[in-house]
Write an enzyme that holds these catalytic residues in place. Structure first.
Site, PDB file in Angstrom:
ATOM      1  N   HIS A 117       0.839  -1.203   0.000  1.00 52.49           N
ATOM      2  CA  HIS A 117       0.000   0.000   0.000  1.00 52.49           C
ATOM      3  C   HIS A 117       0.871   1.249   0.000  1.00 52.49           C
ATOM      4  CE1 HIS A 117       1.277  -0.251   4.133  1.00 52.49           C
ATOM      5  NE2 HIS A 117       0.857   0.984   4.329  1.00 52.49           N
ATOM      6  N   ASP A 119       0.499   5.132   2.005  1.00 53.83           N
ATOM      7  CA  ASP A 119      -0.308   5.659   3.101  1.00 53.83           C
ATOM      8  C   ASP A 119      -1.310   6.705   2.620  1.00 53.83           C
ATOM      9  OD1 ASP A 119       0.993   4.004   4.891  1.00 53.83           O
ATOM     10  OD2 ASP A 119       2.579   5.463   5.240  1.00 53.83           O
ATOM     11  N   HIS A 270       4.791   0.243   0.127  1.00 52.32           N
ATOM     12  CA  HIS A 270       5.505  -0.551   1.127  1.00 52.32           C
ATOM     13  C   HIS A 270       4.637  -1.645   1.724  1.00 52.32           C
ATOM     14  CE1 HIS A 270       3.657   2.790   3.325  1.00 52.32           C
ATOM     15  NE2 HIS A 270       3.662   2.028   4.402  1.00 52.32           N
ATOM     16  N   ARG A 286       4.969   6.420  14.280  1.00 54.54           N
ATOM     17  CA  ARG A 286       4.917   6.964  12.908  1.00 54.54           C
ATOM     18  C   ARG A 286       4.289   8.346  12.889  1.00 54.54           C
ATOM     19  NH1 ARG A 286       1.127   4.438   8.233  1.00 54.54           N
ATOM     20  NH2 ARG A 286      -0.085   6.341   8.458  1.00 54.54           N
TER      21      ARG A 286
HETATM   22  C1  SIN Z   1       3.039   1.239   7.794  1.00 58.06           C
HETATM   23  O1  SIN Z   1       2.498   0.818   6.791  1.00 58.06           O
HETATM   24  O2  SIN Z   1       3.034   2.425   8.085  1.00 58.06           O
HETATM   25  C2  SIN Z   1       3.738   0.267   8.715  1.00 58.06           C
HETATM   26  C3  SIN Z   1       5.076  -0.109   8.239  1.00 58.06           C
HETATM   27  C4  SIN Z   1       5.776  -0.996   9.237  1.00 58.06           C
HETATM   28  O3  SIN Z   1       5.281  -1.174  10.359  1.00 58.06           O
HETATM   29  O4  SIN Z   1       6.836  -1.504   8.907  1.00 58.06           O
END
Ligand code: SIN
Length: 295
Positions: A117, A119, A270, A286
């Site tokens: 995906h 974000d 990612h 995050r």
């Molecule tokens: C995310 O998609 O923000 C999570 C990525 C992760 O936890 O490695």
């Protein structure tokens, strides 16, 4: 800069060293302390490298939530995530991603990002970038790492298409929905569902800073190509996702405690690898930087 235009290893005027980690994307920024306020020249060097490389890695950091927020704000306004139950109480700009429990409650989203995906593709103005700080990782100090995060370059995916396909895809739009995945739907209250209506974006988007084209269709949130029959739409979504997720466009990050990673939500996708058990704790903070409307 190499002949291909990809920075290899260079020393900026501000003694900042960028080490290339993979061919189409990702560089490590060496010897920067993000707990301190960056001067304008250092920030500019980081910002330029980031726009060029899509993923930047900073190792060995030790930052407070306030320092994380201060660094993130250099890139734009910060989003407050719709899953309010996983925000830090005194710093709601920080979304906690974790499989840990406290007083019988999850401290963060346990299964965040476990499908490919980018974000916030499900909102009208998706995030410019996200900045993730590793506080605990599963089984630190072993040769084998767990809970790696994989990144792919959606610019490299676009560049690999033939001219006819580029032209065709350039005419299409797709629907994105936060509610596509049942495990996400389950977490949301009715009010939270109302806050994230479906949106439509171009299938090929232009990077707002570099002007480069990127494939903007992802497995987690893209539900439909507008105007195609359902089976054609599903097939094209599968085809574009398979292209983007190809290993030749990939960088796999093996986390260490103290890593800070930032990624561009236009030029990359990612996936968080879910290969660890509930007793192997993973704790990440995050921030999510706001971005412009897609074009
Ligand atoms: C995310 O998609 O923000 C999570 C990525 C992760 O936890 O490695």
């Amino acid at each position: 800069m190499s002949e291909t235009g990809i920075p290899t290893e260079k020393e900026s005027e501000f003694t900042m060293l960028f080490k290339q980690l993979a061919v189409p994307l990702a560089s490590e920024v060496v010897d920067v302390d993000l707990s301190r306020s960056l001067d304008d020249d250092s920030f500019k060097a980081i910002d330029e490298a980031f726009n060029d490389r899509g993923v930047l890695v900073f190792r060995g950091q030790q930052i407070t939530p306030e320092q994380h927020i201060r660094f993130s704000r250099r890139f734009g306004e910060l989003e407050i995530h719709v899953l309010k139950q996983y925000l830090l109480a005194d710093a709601p700009e920080i979304l906690v991603i974790s499989n840990m429990m406290k007083d019988g409650k999850p401290v963060g989203i346990a299964d965040a990002g476990q499908q490919w995906h980018t974000d916030l593709s499900y909102v009208e103005k998706p995030s410019r970038c996200s900045i993730l700080y590793a506080k605990e990782i599963p089984a630190p100090g072993r040769d084998q790492t767990y809970g790696d995060t994989c990144f792919v370059s959606t610019e490299a995916a676009y560049d690999s298409l033939d001219p006819d396909m580029k032209a065709y895809l350039g005419t299409l739009q797709a629907k994105h929905s936060y509610l596509k995945r049942p495990h996400i739907r389950k977490k949301l209250s009715e009010e939270q569902k109302q806050a994230v209506p479906d949106v439509i974006h171009p299938v090929i988007r232009t990077h707002p800073v570099t002007g480069r084209k990127c494939v903007y269709v992802n497995e987690s949130f893209t539900t439909e190509i507008i105007g195609l029959k359902p089976d054609e739409s599903d097939a094209l979504i599968r085809q574009l996702c398979a292209l983007c997720e190809s290993e030749r466009f990939m960088y796999r990050h093996k986390w260490r405690v103290g890593d800070i990673l930032m990624w561009d939500n236009c030029s990359t996708q990612h996936l968080a690898v879910a290969d660890y058990g509930p007793d192997q704790h993973r704790l990440m903070n995050r921030t999510t930087v706001a971005g412009p409307a897609v074009f």
